[in-house]
Design a protein around this motif. Structure first.
Motif, PDB file in Angstrom:
ATOM      1  N   LEU A  40      47.874  43.509  48.511  1.00 17.79           N
ATOM      2  CA  LEU A  40      47.450  42.455  47.596  1.00 17.79           C
ATOM      3  C   LEU A  40      47.888  41.084  48.094  1.00 17.79           C
ATOM      4  O   LEU A  40      47.130  40.106  48.026  1.00 17.79           O
ATOM      5  CB  LEU A  40      48.016  42.733  46.204  1.00 17.79           C
ATOM      6  CG  LEU A  40      47.461  41.924  45.050  1.00 17.79           C
ATOM      7  CD1 LEU A  40      45.946  42.042  44.981  1.00 17.79           C
ATOM      8  CD2 LEU A  40      48.078  42.389  43.757  1.00 17.79           C
ATOM      9  N   LEU A  41      49.098  40.990  48.630  1.00 19.58           N
ATOM     10  CA  LEU A  41      49.557  39.733  49.222  1.00 19.58           C
ATOM     11  C   LEU A  41      48.727  39.357  50.448  1.00 19.58           C
ATOM     12  O   LEU A  41      48.386  38.186  50.652  1.00 19.58           O
ATOM     13  CB  LEU A  41      51.038  39.831  49.596  1.00 19.58           C
ATOM     14  CG  LEU A  41      52.019  39.765  48.437  1.00 19.58           C
ATOM     15  CD1 LEU A  41      53.427  40.075  48.908  1.00 19.58           C
ATOM     16  CD2 LEU A  41      51.960  38.400  47.779  1.00 19.58           C
ATOM     17  N   ALA A  60      44.148  36.570  42.261  1.00 19.49           N
ATOM     18  CA  ALA A  60      44.813  36.338  40.970  1.00 19.49           C
ATOM     19  C   ALA A  60      44.474  37.452  39.992  1.00 19.49           C
ATOM     20  O   ALA A  60      45.332  37.895  39.222  1.00 19.49           O
ATOM     21  CB  ALA A  60      44.406  34.986  40.407  1.00 19.49           C
ATOM     22  N   THR A  61      43.238  37.902  40.026  1.00 22.47           N
ATOM     23  CA  THR A  61      42.841  39.009  39.173  1.00 22.47           C
ATOM     24  C   THR A  61      43.604  40.280  39.567  1.00 22.47           C
ATOM     25  O   THR A  61      44.049  41.038  38.703  1.00 22.47           O
ATOM     26  CB  THR A  61      41.330  39.251  39.291  1.00 22.47           C
ATOM     27  OG1 THR A  61      40.654  38.038  38.997  1.00 22.47           O
ATOM     28  CG2 THR A  61      40.872  40.335  38.349  1.00 22.47           C
ATOM     29  N   GLY A  62      43.772  40.494  40.845  1.00 23.87           N
ATOM     30  CA  GLY A  62      44.534  41.653  41.314  1.00 23.87           C
ATOM     31  C   GLY A  62      45.984  41.603  40.884  1.00 23.87           C
ATOM     32  O   GLY A  62      46.555  42.617  40.445  1.00 23.87           O
ATOM     33  N   PHE A  63      46.609  40.424  41.000  1.00 23.09           N
ATOM     34  CA  PHE A  63      47.997  40.280  40.556  1.00 23.09           C
ATOM     35  C   PHE A  63      48.115  40.489  39.050  1.00 23.09           C
ATOM     36  O   PHE A  63      49.072  41.103  38.575  1.00 23.09           O
ATOM     37  CB  PHE A  63      48.554  38.902  40.933  1.00 23.09           C
ATOM     38  CG  PHE A  63      48.937  38.786  42.381  1.00 23.09           C
ATOM     39  CD1 PHE A  63      49.932  39.584  42.912  1.00 23.09           C
ATOM     40  CD2 PHE A  63      48.309  37.876  43.205  1.00 23.09           C
ATOM     41  CE1 PHE A  63      50.293  39.484  44.243  1.00 23.09           C
ATOM     42  CE2 PHE A  63      48.656  37.768  44.527  1.00 23.09           C
ATOM     43  CZ  PHE A  63      49.649  38.568  45.054  1.00 23.09           C
ATOM     44  N   ASP A  64      47.141  39.978  38.286  1.00 24.40           N
ATOM     45  CA  ASP A  64      47.164  40.177  36.837  1.00 24.40           C
ATOM     46  C   ASP A  64      47.076  41.652  36.482  1.00 24.40           C
ATOM     47  O   ASP A  64      47.792  42.141  35.601  1.00 24.40           O
ATOM     48  CB  ASP A  64      46.014  39.418  36.173  1.00 24.40           C
ATOM     49  CG  ASP A  64      46.277  37.933  36.078  1.00 24.40           C
ATOM     50  OD1 ASP A  64      47.452  37.516  36.213  1.00 24.40           O
ATOM     51  OD2 ASP A  64      45.303  37.185  35.867  1.00 24.40           O
ATOM     52  N   GLU A  65      46.206  42.383  37.146  1.00 27.41           N
ATOM     53  CA  GLU A  65      46.052  43.810  36.856  1.00 27.41           C
ATOM     54  C   GLU A  65      47.284  44.600  37.287  1.00 27.41           C
ATOM     55  O   GLU A  65      47.679  45.552  36.612  1.00 27.41           O
ATOM     56  CB  GLU A  65      44.799  44.363  37.531  1.00 27.41           C
ATOM     57  CG  GLU A  65      43.517  43.859  36.925  1.00 27.41           C
ATOM     58  CD  GLU A  65      43.370  44.226  35.460  1.00 27.41           C
ATOM     59  OE1 GLU A  65      43.772  45.339  35.055  1.00 27.41           O
ATOM     60  OE2 GLU A  65      42.860  43.384  34.711  1.00 27.41           O
ATOM     61  N   LEU A  66      47.896  44.228  38.395  1.00 25.18           N
ATOM     62  CA  LEU A  66      49.114  44.903  38.841  1.00 25.18           C
ATOM     63  C   LEU A  66      50.245  44.661  37.842  1.00 25.18           C
ATOM     64  O   LEU A  66      50.991  45.582  37.496  1.00 25.18           O
ATOM     65  CB  LEU A  66      49.525  44.421  40.230  1.00 25.18           C
ATOM     66  CG  LEU A  66      50.748  45.090  40.845  1.00 25.18           C
ATOM     67  CD1 LEU A  66      50.464  46.566  41.103  1.00 25.18           C
ATOM     68  CD2 LEU A  66      51.155  44.398  42.126  1.00 25.18           C
TER      69      LEU A  66
END
Length: 106
Positions: A15-16, A47-53
């Motif tokens: 993700l990073l 940002a969507t990926g970080f929010d879901e994680l």
């Protein structure tokens, strides 16, 4: 069992890496990767990926994301608030104030 323990750090590192690649792509081309995220001011894919994680580990984050989605759909009008008729016109230097009786005054 150790394979499952390694999945989360690998997912976070991927993700990073996606976030770095996406930022570099936007700087080079000026547009997002996905067609529906082409605007510069839109939410980045990472940002969507970080929010879901984060939502996977925090229940309050899931609630926040759902509330944010509802707010995007709802329409907001100037007449939705209370008191509805108080306005200030800075261009003309005039304030319009509604009296509690209902008749507008100056």
């Amino acid at each position: 069992m150790t394979a499952y323990a390694a999945v989360l750090p690998v997912l976070a590192c991927m993700l990073l890496a996606l976030a770095g690649l996406e930022r570099a792509w936007v700087r080079i081309t000026g547009r997002g990767i996905l067609p529906w995220l082409r605007r510069r001011s839109g939410t980045p894919l990472s940002a969507t990926g970080f929010d879901e994680l984060t939502a996977a580990f925090q229940g309050s984050k899931r609630t926040e994301l759902e509330h944010r989605q509802i707010e995007l759909v709802l329409r907001q009008d100037d007449s939705d608030g209370a008191p509805p008729a108080n306005r200030v016109d800075l261009d003309q230097g005039v304030a319009f104030i509604t009296r509690p009786g209902g008749s507008p005054g100056r």
